[in-house]
Design a protein around this motif. Sequence first.
Motif, PDB file in Angstrom:
ATOM      1  N   ALA A 135      -9.397  49.775  18.934  1.00  0.00           N
ATOM      2  CA  ALA A 135      -8.799  50.721  19.855  1.00  0.00           C
ATOM      3  C   ALA A 135      -9.263  50.392  21.261  1.00  0.00           C
ATOM      4  O   ALA A 135     -10.457  50.275  21.513  1.00  0.00           O
ATOM      5  N   PRO A 136      -8.355  50.202  22.213  1.00  0.00           N
ATOM      6  CA  PRO A 136      -8.746  49.808  23.551  1.00  0.00           C
ATOM      7  C   PRO A 136      -9.561  50.893  24.249  1.00  0.00           C
ATOM      8  O   PRO A 136      -9.315  52.077  24.068  1.00  0.00           O
ATOM      9  N   ARG A 137     -10.525  50.423  25.021  1.00  0.00           N
ATOM     10  CA  ARG A 137     -11.322  51.345  25.822  1.00  0.00           C
ATOM     11  C   ARG A 137     -10.507  51.700  27.059  1.00  0.00           C
ATOM     12  O   ARG A 137     -10.538  51.009  28.075  1.00  0.00           O
ATOM     13  N   ALA A 138      -9.748  52.756  26.968  1.00  0.00           N
ATOM     14  CA  ALA A 138      -8.756  53.043  27.991  1.00  0.00           C
ATOM     15  C   ALA A 138      -9.355  53.737  29.197  1.00  0.00           C
ATOM     16  O   ALA A 138     -10.104  54.696  29.069  1.00  0.00           O
ATOM     17  N   SER A 139      -9.008  53.231  30.382  1.00  0.00           N
ATOM     18  CA  SER A 139      -9.309  53.937  31.613  1.00  0.00           C
ATOM     19  C   SER A 139      -8.019  54.401  32.263  1.00  0.00           C
ATOM     20  O   SER A 139      -8.028  55.091  33.257  1.00  0.00           O
TER      21      SER A 139
ATOM     22  N   HIS B 121      -0.445  44.697  25.112  1.00  0.00           N
ATOM     23  CA  HIS B 121      -0.404  46.140  24.873  1.00  0.00           C
ATOM     24  C   HIS B 121      -1.778  46.779  25.061  1.00  0.00           C
ATOM     25  O   HIS B 121      -1.900  47.994  24.956  1.00  0.00           O
ATOM     26  N   SER B 122      -2.780  45.954  25.308  1.00  0.00           N
ATOM     27  CA  SER B 122      -4.135  46.488  25.455  1.00  0.00           C
ATOM     28  C   SER B 122      -4.599  46.497  26.905  1.00  0.00           C
ATOM     29  O   SER B 122      -5.768  46.770  27.182  1.00  0.00           O
ATOM     30  N   ILE B 123      -3.708  46.212  27.843  1.00  0.00           N
ATOM     31  CA  ILE B 123      -4.118  46.146  29.257  1.00  0.00           C
ATOM     32  C   ILE B 123      -4.237  47.560  29.799  1.00  0.00           C
ATOM     33  O   ILE B 123      -3.381  48.065  30.541  1.00  0.00           O
ATOM     34  N   THR B 124      -5.298  48.230  29.433  1.00  0.00           N
ATOM     35  CA  THR B 124      -5.509  49.617  29.828  1.00  0.00           C
ATOM     36  C   THR B 124      -6.844  49.826  30.545  1.00  0.00           C
ATOM     37  O   THR B 124      -7.208  50.960  30.840  1.00  0.00           O
ATOM     38  N   THR B 125      -7.579  48.755  30.782  1.00  0.00           N
ATOM     39  CA  THR B 125      -8.840  48.858  31.510  1.00  0.00           C
ATOM     40  C   THR B 125      -8.821  47.877  32.674  1.00  0.00           C
ATOM     41  O   THR B 125      -8.064  46.895  32.681  1.00  0.00           O
TER      42      THR B 125
ATOM     43  N   ARG C 247     -11.090  45.721  33.502  1.00  0.00           N
ATOM     44  CA  ARG C 247     -11.558  44.399  33.106  1.00  0.00           C
ATOM     45  C   ARG C 247     -10.436  43.603  32.454  1.00  0.00           C
ATOM     46  O   ARG C 247     -10.237  42.429  32.761  1.00  0.00           O
ATOM     47  N   ARG C 248      -9.703  44.234  31.544  1.00  0.00           N
ATOM     48  CA  ARG C 248      -8.607  43.527  30.872  1.00  0.00           C
ATOM     49  C   ARG C 248      -7.496  43.167  31.853  1.00  0.00           C
ATOM     50  O   ARG C 248      -6.876  42.103  31.756  1.00  0.00           O
ATOM     51  N   GLU C 249      -7.240  44.042  32.791  1.00  0.00           N
ATOM     52  CA  GLU C 249      -6.225  43.748  33.802  1.00  0.00           C
ATOM     53  C   GLU C 249      -6.651  42.558  34.655  1.00  0.00           C
ATOM     54  O   GLU C 249      -5.833  41.704  35.011  1.00  0.00           O
ATOM     55  N   THR C 250      -7.932  42.475  34.974  1.00  0.00           N
ATOM     56  CA  THR C 250      -8.435  41.339  35.750  1.00  0.00           C
ATOM     57  C   THR C 250      -8.289  40.046  34.974  1.00  0.00           C
ATOM     58  O   THR C 250      -7.830  39.026  35.511  1.00  0.00           O
ATOM     59  N   PHE C 251      -8.647  40.056  33.684  1.00  0.00           N
ATOM     60  CA  PHE C 251      -8.458  38.865  32.849  1.00  0.00           C
ATOM     61  C   PHE C 251      -6.977  38.475  32.785  1.00  0.00           C
ATOM     62  O   PHE C 251      -6.626  37.291  32.829  1.00  0.00           O
ATOM     63  N   TYR C 252      -6.128  39.470  32.666  1.00  0.00           N
ATOM     64  CA  TYR C 252      -4.688  39.218  32.581  1.00  0.00           C
ATOM     65  C   TYR C 252      -4.199  38.479  33.822  1.00  0.00           C
ATOM     66  O   TYR C 252      -3.500  37.464  33.723  1.00  0.00           O
ATOM     67  N   TRP C 253      -4.562  38.965  34.983  1.00  0.00           N
ATOM     68  CA  TRP C 253      -4.070  38.345  36.218  1.00  0.00           C
ATOM     69  C   TRP C 253      -4.702  36.979  36.466  1.00  0.00           C
ATOM     70  O   TRP C 253      -4.045  36.078  37.008  1.00  0.00           O
ATOM     71  N   LEU C 254      -5.933  36.783  36.059  1.00  0.00           N
ATOM     72  CA  LEU C 254      -6.532  35.446  36.150  1.00  0.00           C
ATOM     73  C   LEU C 254      -5.779  34.460  35.264  1.00  0.00           C
ATOM     74  O   LEU C 254      -5.531  33.307  35.658  1.00  0.00           O
TER      75      LEU C 254
END
Length: 277
Positions: free
Chosen positions: A7-11, A130-134, A136-143
Amino acid sequence: MNDDGEAPRASHSYPKVPALTAAFWAVKVLTTGLGESASDYLFLGGHWIALILTAVTVVGAFVWQFRTDRYQAVPYWTAILGVAIFGTAEADIVAFVVGIPLPLVAAGYALATAGVLTCWYRSEGTLSVHSITTRRRETFYWLTVMCSFALGTAMGDLTADTLGLGLVGSIALFGVAILVPWVLHRRRFLHPVTAFWAAYVLTRPLNASVADWLLKPVHDDGYGGGGIGLGAGTISFEGLVLFAGLVAYLTIRRPDVQEAPGGTPRPIGSPEGTTKV
């Protein structure tokens, strides 16, 4: 590569990226080609005022994107287009201005893309969009997006120029290559997340080659016979008009808005039927 049931650690209440609908791939394909033509027009054409305005717009889009609590079409796709333009320029500068051989440039960006994906997976346990909810994950996504766009540019130039396939040959090569992850996924030989990122990377050299073929002069020895000579300005203007129309459609109709983690319903008026990856 899978989500392992985590379960994603959602922010944020909603994912920060669009669902993988047909609309997503349509705009993604358009931005890859438009990024190539716009980069040539702005950098090679010396349109410095337009370049500065573009850079300011892209920075603003990224600030907007990171400050939102859910996916919004305008900041997201404006940021993607900016990455396409400046990622193209970055790879071209490294190869043609600095003078690093294209095979090394392509290999370097391939390693960078693989490195970011590896760090992302080790940190978060998933590469699913579908897990881009934090943050950190958004930063990894854009990198990953940035590295993959530069990689695609280098790959397209490598096959067309260094390997001598020309633009038409490169279009054929990457057109076939992009079918491979789709076929393997359909036959259940490839996990959907892996198939997605493979296809995502391959859209760049495919559509950059198409854009180069449309805009390059008919006789261009550096690209195996050149293109059809429509010019970077013409292709960029027409592509930008189409891009604005598609983003306006996504903003109004919202067909690519994902559900929140845990199945929270989408806003009223947002249609169902997205593809899970």
